[in-house]
Every structure is written in C-alpha cells, then in structure tokens.
Design an enzyme around this catalytic site. Structure first.
Site, mmCIF file in Angstrom:
data_model
loop_
_atom_site.group_PDB
_atom_site.id
_atom_site.type_symbol
_atom_site.label_atom_id
_atom_site.label_comp_id
_atom_site.label_asym_id
_atom_site.label_seq_id
_atom_site.Cartn_x
_atom_site.Cartn_y
_atom_site.Cartn_z
ATOM 1 N N GLY A 25 1.185 -1.157 0.363
ATOM 2 C CA GLY A 25 0.118 0.141 0.014
ATOM 3 C C GLY A 25 0.961 1.200 -0.306
ATOM 4 O O GLY A 25 2.118 1.335 -0.031
ATOM 5 N N GLN A 30 2.597 10.089 2.014
ATOM 6 C CA GLN A 30 3.734 9.791 1.793
ATOM 7 C C GLN A 30 4.635 10.483 0.863
ATOM 8 O O GLN A 30 5.949 9.972 1.215
ATOM 9 C CB GLN A 30 3.771 7.978 1.851
ATOM 10 C CG GLN A 30 3.388 7.603 2.936
ATOM 11 C CD GLN A 30 3.677 5.856 2.437
ATOM 12 O OE1 GLN A 30 2.685 5.323 2.554
ATOM 13 N NE2 GLN A 30 4.657 4.966 2.801
ATOM 14 N N CYS A 73 6.979 -0.425 6.329
ATOM 15 C CA CYS A 73 5.979 0.916 5.741
ATOM 16 C C CYS A 73 7.033 1.423 4.596
ATOM 17 O O CYS A 73 8.559 1.185 5.096
ATOM 18 C CB CYS A 73 5.349 2.044 6.698
ATOM 19 S SG CYS A 73 5.134 3.292 6.004
ATOM 20 N N LEU A 74 7.097 1.613 3.807
ATOM 21 C CA LEU A 74 7.827 2.021 2.092
ATOM 22 C C LEU A 74 8.692 3.547 3.001
ATOM 23 O O LEU A 74 9.074 3.942 2.332
ATOM 24 C CB LEU A 74 6.730 2.369 1.761
ATOM 25 C CG LEU A 74 6.336 0.778 0.355
ATOM 26 C CD1 LEU A 74 5.549 1.522 -0.459
ATOM 27 C CD2 LEU A 74 7.888 0.176 0.426
ATOM 28 N N HIS A 115 -3.808 0.994 7.965
ATOM 29 C CA HIS A 115 -2.420 1.272 7.942
ATOM 30 C C HIS A 115 -2.576 2.124 6.786
ATOM 31 O O HIS A 115 -1.801 3.425 7.691
ATOM 32 C CB HIS A 115 -1.544 0.304 7.629
ATOM 33 C CG HIS A 115 0.391 0.930 7.168
ATOM 34 N ND1 HIS A 115 1.338 0.041 8.166
ATOM 35 C CD2 HIS A 115 0.443 1.189 6.600
ATOM 36 C CE1 HIS A 115 2.414 0.359 7.512
ATOM 37 N NE2 HIS A 115 2.394 1.826 6.499
ATOM 38 N N GLU A 116 -2.780 2.512 6.274
ATOM 39 C CA GLU A 116 -3.034 3.181 5.047
ATOM 40 C C GLU A 116 -4.302 4.362 6.013
ATOM 41 O O GLU A 116 -3.413 5.456 5.679
ATOM 42 C CB GLU A 116 -3.248 2.708 4.042
ATOM 43 C CG GLU A 116 -2.434 1.871 3.709
ATOM 44 C CD GLU A 116 -1.023 2.012 3.296
ATOM 45 O OE1 GLU A 116 -0.794 3.497 3.349
ATOM 46 O OE2 GLU A 116 -0.596 1.322 3.679
ATOM 47 N N HIS A 119 -2.079 6.340 8.023
ATOM 48 C CA HIS A 119 -1.518 7.846 7.266
ATOM 49 C C HIS A 119 -2.127 8.618 6.578
ATOM 50 O O HIS A 119 -1.477 9.855 7.294
ATOM 51 C CB HIS A 119 -0.802 7.447 5.579
ATOM 52 C CG HIS A 119 0.488 6.541 5.946
ATOM 53 N ND1 HIS A 119 1.770 6.869 6.307
ATOM 54 C CD2 HIS A 119 0.615 4.760 5.712
ATOM 55 C CE1 HIS A 119 3.207 5.746 6.491
ATOM 56 N NE2 HIS A 119 2.206 4.587 6.306
HETATM 57 ZN ZN LIG Z 1 3.089 3.024 5.998
#
Ligand SMILES: [Zn+2]
Length: 182
Positions: A25, A30, A73-74, A115-116, A119
């Site tokens: 995701g 981000q 997480c990216l 999670h997303e 963000h």
């Molecule tokens: Zn993340």
C-alpha cells in the site's frame, strides 16, 4: 474531493511506486500529496492488477477483534515490528470513478486499510508500537525521525516538483526484504 484527470495520474504514479518497492500500500501523504487517498494491493504483485484498490476519502468503522502481526512501511525501509490491529473493519470510500466502495474486510486487507488510513491522519505505524517493539527499534526510530523532520522543513507539499523529488527519494531507498511493507 473533485476526482479529475490529475488525481488519476497521481494514482497511477503511486501504484507504480508501490509495486517498484514491493509494498502492499501507499498513501498520498507518503509522497507529499495532500489528498485523502491511498492505493493498495494485498498481493503486492503488479501482475495481479485485479487485486489493486484505490480508496479516496476512506472512513473506517466496525472495528472488531485484535490481531498482532509483523508490519513494515515504505516510509521506514527495513523496519519491521509487530503491530496490534483490529482483525475486522468496515470501510466506506470512493474509487477513482467516483463509485462508492462499501465493504467489510478482515486480516491482511483489514491491516492494510488501517495502516493506510492512519497515514491520512498523520499516524505512523511506529506510533502503534508497543514498548518491546519501541525499545527494539529505538536506533532506527531516532534515525528516521531526523529524516522525517528534514523532509517536513521542505514545505511546498503537493507540487509536481515535490512529488517527483519524493518519488526519486523512494526510488533510491533500499528494497525491503520481507514481509512486504505497506
Ligand atoms: Zn506506511
């Protein structure tokens, strides 16, 4: 939010970035995009585009049960820790065609949704760490916090220039190994 060609273009770039980094995701903040949207694919596989989802203005409710699992997480390459999440959630959102999404999700899909969506509200998975995960990651966290503060000082969120710079920044980061981050 007015869903136009610009949004669709941003969504495509976000999907490409997500697949390039083997993420599950990626949320707009981000990559310095000030929109309430994220992309996801629980397979993380660009060859399974039918599993791909784009959620605009998502709202979660109906949280039920809890489950702990390792998460990445990216925005925090190579950092993986156990995070406690709801096992089931209900989501309402819009897709890029303006169609209402109204679904119940469980397990991995529910985890990615949480999670997303976090963000989009400025909440990072590190904020969900318990005391053991926090202690185990304290050196990484200090390092990432410095980077994050620097990034915040750049300002100008949302311009194409910033997007491209942030995408390039992501491109230069190391590929996380496993499990795939979100
Ligand atoms: Zn993340």
């Amino acid at each position: 939010m007015h869903i136009d060609n610009e949004i669709r273009r941003i969504v495509q770039e976000m999907l490409e970035t997500m697949y390039a980094h083997r993420g599950l995701g990626l949320a707009a903040p981000q990559v310095a995009i000030p929109y309430q949207l994220f992309v996801m694919n629980p397979t993380g596989d660009a060859n399974q585009r039918e599993q791909e989802r784009v959620l605009i203005n998502p709202v979660l409710d109906g949280h039920k049960g809890t489950i702990e699992a390792e998460e990445g997480c990216l925005s925090f390459p190579d950092l993986f820790q156990k995070v406690r999440r709801s096992k089931h959630v209900h989501v309402q959102a819009y897709d890029p065609l303006g169609k209402l999404i109204d679904e119940n999700a469980s397990d991995l899909v529910a985890r990615i949704l949480q999670h997303e969506t976090d963000h989009l509200h400025g909440i990072l998975f590190i904020d969900k760490f318990g005391p053991i995960a926090r202690l185990a990651s304290r050196d990484d966290l200090a390092h990432f916090e410095r980077d994050f503060r620097k990034a915040q000082e750049h300002g100008d969120l949302g311009s194409d220039k910033v997007l491209m710079r942030d995408l390039q920044l992501l491109e230069t980061k190391q590929q996380p190994r496993r499990p795939p981050p979100a």
